[in-house]
Design an enzyme around this catalytic site. Sequence first.
Site, PDB file in Angstrom:
ATOM      1  N   HIS B 107       0.818  -1.214   0.000  1.00  0.00           N
ATOM      2  CA  HIS B 107       0.000   0.000   0.000  1.00  0.00           C
ATOM      3  C   HIS B 107       0.856   1.270   0.000  1.00  0.00           C
ATOM      4  CE1 HIS B 107       0.339  -0.214   4.540  1.00  0.00           C
ATOM      5  NE2 HIS B 107       0.456   1.094   4.377  1.00  0.00           N
ATOM      6  N   ASP B 137       0.021  -7.739   1.531  1.00  0.00           N
ATOM      7  CA  ASP B 137       0.314  -6.309   1.506  1.00  0.00           C
ATOM      8  C   ASP B 137       1.821  -6.042   1.493  1.00  0.00           C
ATOM      9  OD1 ASP B 137      -0.050  -3.621   1.372  1.00  0.00           O
ATOM     10  OD2 ASP B 137      -0.606  -3.352   3.474  1.00  0.00           O
ATOM     11  N   SER B 216       4.826   2.558   7.683  1.00  0.00           N
ATOM     12  CA  SER B 216       4.448   1.391   6.879  1.00  0.00           C
ATOM     13  C   SER B 216       5.627   0.837   6.098  1.00  0.00           C
ATOM     14  CB  SER B 216       3.349   1.773   5.881  1.00  0.00           C
ATOM     15  OG  SER B 216       2.099   1.676   6.480  1.00  0.00           O
TER      16      SER B 216
END
Lengths: 709, 470
Positions: B107, B137, B216
């Site tokens: 993402h 992911d 992230s």
Amino acid sequence: MTHSANRVVMFTCASLIGFCVSAAAVAGQELRDDANRSNVAEGVTCDSDGPCIVESTAQPLRVLPRSFSAILAEPSEDAAIRTDSVRAFMPAYVFDRVDLDFSDPVNPTGWYHVGYSTRAPIGWMRARDAVEWRTALTLAYTHKGFGTNQRSPVVMFDDRERLQSLVTSGDRNAQAQSLISQIRQGESPDGVIARESDQYLDIDETFYLLPVIQWEREEAFDETSHYLQVYAAVPGDRSVDGEDTLLNPVTRARGGNNSDGAPTGPLQVDVKFVLDMTGSMQPYIDEVTAGIALAVQNIAELAQGDEVVRFGLIGYRDNLGPTPELEFTSRNFTPDLVSAGALRDLLYNDGRPLAAQVTSDEWAEDVFSGVSEAIRTGWSSDNSVRLIVLLGDASGHEPGITSRGSKSTTNLDSATLREQLRAANVYVVAMHLRDQAAEADWPMAAQQFRALASNTSGEEAAYYAPLVSDTASIQATIARLPDIIEGQMLAPAREGDFDSLRDYSQSDEVTQTRLDLPPGAETAEEGAAAVERALRAALVDYLGDGAAPQKDFIAWVHDFDLADPSRAALETRVIVNRDQLDTVLRRTQTLQEALSNMIYARMDFFEQLRVIAAQTSLGVELNADDTLADQEFLPRWVDALPYRSRVLGMSPSMFANLSQSQQVQFERTLEAKVAALEEITANTDVWIELEEGDPESLNITALPLALLP
Amino acid sequence: MMGGIREGVVALQIKVLLASASLILAAPITSAQVLETDRSGVYSVPFDEIRGVHTYAEMVRSARRSVVRINTLRASESGSERRSASVGNGTGIVVDAPAGLILTNHHVIENADFIFIESLEGGQIEARLLGFDTATDLALIQADLPGVETATFGDSALVETGDLVFAIGYPRGLDQTLSMGVVSGAGRQGFRNTSTDNIGVDDFLQTDAAINPGNSGGPLVDSAGRVIGVNTFIISANRQSTGLSFAVPSRVAMTVVQQLREHGRMRRTWLGIFGENLERNSQAARNAGVDTGVKVTAIEPGSPASVAGLLAGDIIVGAGTVRIDGLRDLFNFWLLAEPERAYPIFIRRSTDALRLSLFPVPIEQSGRATAASGLSLLGAQFADTPVSLTGTGPRGARVAALEPGGSSTRRGLQIGDVVVEANASPVDSAEALKSIADRAEGGILVLRVRRNGAEVVLLISTASASARRN
């Protein structure tokens, strides 16, 4: 200890040996002091049934012969020399120790009764010519690193105290740097015998031995640091004036005095299969050859120590006159006897049937041509223990037996052949494969096969007669061969029961003398040359081919970089043979599998250990509450090694009380070790054949201790 | 969604995921060589004697050099002019410094037209996308960035609640930032990935180490400096860290990295298992002596599960290196299983405990009737005999199929034969037989074979058939 007289400033380097050595070590006996002190008598039990046993490991006591040692017939300086072709570093078993006295460490006295197999000794070695090697440990240099990030060279000290005082000093780094700097400038610091060479040798590519005589743990820092006393060969040219070597004419003459006739060397065993390859064998030839191939493997494994087993294959069919399509009457597939693996290939014959595609016009075949061919063709040596295994489904042509004239190509009958067998010292096992389609031929075949297999007067012939309709029965009969060979031939020969062998052979001379002179060496001069070759072969990877024979010395080293205590400089390894590694591997696999089943299949760990051990015929019985080490889950020689195993220190019941992630940690670690051990097993490059012809199971490798569970 | 930490993820509507109408599963398998498990940890809080402070600076120093900033740009057109606009940032982990391979969250880069990497020492360089996997992911990008080090990965299966951990990243565009916490829980499930695919590996490490948008793709590091997870999302209503942070475990991450590196995508597999959660206190559970697992309801004919010998009614309790407590574990196993590789399946069958050997096939072969998922060797298909963990039955390589005219057929091997020994070495699996065959001197094998309670010996050559797995 005094050093001044012999201390020499100059260091000499042998680029391939792995270290440099000071002339003091070469010139002076005094540096042996500590080594000889370590040759203490305690902790060893000797009785008459086999090698002396080291009590702490339950393993046979071994010694490492020093360079240019001799083996004598008796524990006396006046005794005849059995051999002075003793290979330095070639481990020998000790069967007895007589009058050992290390009170004068420079010149210890006493004797070791030694042999190269565990079965029997071959002679006596002087205490000063041997170093007791109780550990089977050896050291490997770690990679030095590159550029400015190289570790310091290993420095070898004459005594442990001096080394320990450096290792435990408050300014260790500075002292070590200073010491190494002095050595690099060509000086000889007090107490230093040698240093590692600038050239790095990878033990997995170039095998070398740096045997550990004893070790002590350094508790001041961490548990993985050790002082290790090592035994090493060094460059020199002692062979030029070689006392007690075959290069010395006096010694040569004494060597020739060994005339007691007793077999002193390892057995050479020759097994030739004489196989019926006629068309009648076609339906079951594959089962027969498969059975032979399996038996051959097991026969090869009967060899002990440096014994050598070789195999031959002779096929026979029939007289080509009436049936030329048979292609041959008899054929020797092995002009030179071969290994078990090579025989397996011959038996497979590229997948083509060995049996003829056509049949002859009668049941009887030219059995005797095959046996005769086997007698006449080559054997390993004049003194080898010889066996012919005859397998056929029909009788042989007796001379002149049919109305059309004999089809025998040898004109021999079974009785005559038996005499030839006796003259050639050949033992025969005959397997008559009985085909019910030829029941009428059974009595004749049985009579002939029995006659050929009447090895020992008054004893039952080595004759076996399975029915060919039962594949399992044929293979079961063939599978008995190893037991037959062991019981009727090898065991008596190893026990020195040569009367028994003479009984079957009726030979006046059945001797094994390979240790007196190498095979093929007829004269002392040839023997000397062969000895030199053998010595170099034993040390070749250590010293480099073409190097002169070496002397040796004993020293203390530390297994971490003296200037950087966090960096390992030496890796401790244990010399194992394939059988020993296989035991360790299988038991590590058992532990890992039991752990895996506990974690992922939710089984009881202890029960899993027991089940897997039973399924894989591991031969261990365990209880839940004692540690695996206490229960000798791995052999005692492993337990005696200088490493601590978290796994073996636990009892089976403790594993169940670990957290799941701790269990996974153990399982993952063992999985990695199993993978590494399997890789070593499969990597033929790291296995060393100590002596040509050794069975594969005796090949050795230097196993890192870190790979033990 | 570009940049920032994934937030607001709510654990709702967990579905049993079906692919090709069958439940297809896999293990977080990573090779033993990849994960470092046997390294000693630190036994007390490190103390810097020179400065007189307790510190983990030394432990994380190397790890910090393997963490990079990721900036993403998107191209836009304004009239005739093309422009790039910064749309987000995240963090990456260097998994192979010489090759320039960097792992991050999918993402972070999913809508980027341009990806730029910046090391701790500064200086940006453009990276290219090598592959991604929405189910986990994760994405793998490549850039030849100097001055970085390869991260050391630890084994997330060894993590326990209470372990000290550190998060390293670039939250909210700040320079590299370290935060500390503990593992709040391992093996967390119940979070469906919000990626577009309707499947997701539901297995996370939970930590209270502060993670914010920009973290992230960054590492969760243990106290020995080893990466044990990839920080991926937080639960928060306002995009602020609330101490509920989640990371993809390193076992999952390394499996994905390996596949993305080799194939540019995750190759998913067909197993052919239909199952349901085992009901606690059911008769089946009581018989089996377990209270969790997956009860097999059906097996697709010709599927790898069928070849492995799995039957309806079996209870799966473990697969690969995963303990199977329910369907979610089995899904996770399937999503990470690699084709053409053997996995042990641990089952209860009535009161017996068995270990089967499963060879998943590529999902593209899903539904095709095939028996070719054994080990092809010597002109025959070999499968492991089901191993009874309670000690009944021989171990060996079972002949599942024979090739007509193949060397095994010619030399008399029969379907159902169990090879228990080859060249005097015990054979306890098809792989073991292959291993022996591979190193057989001269390519000749002496096989000891169990057949209908009796034993026969066969001589076979490996020369005519090279080993391959279908």
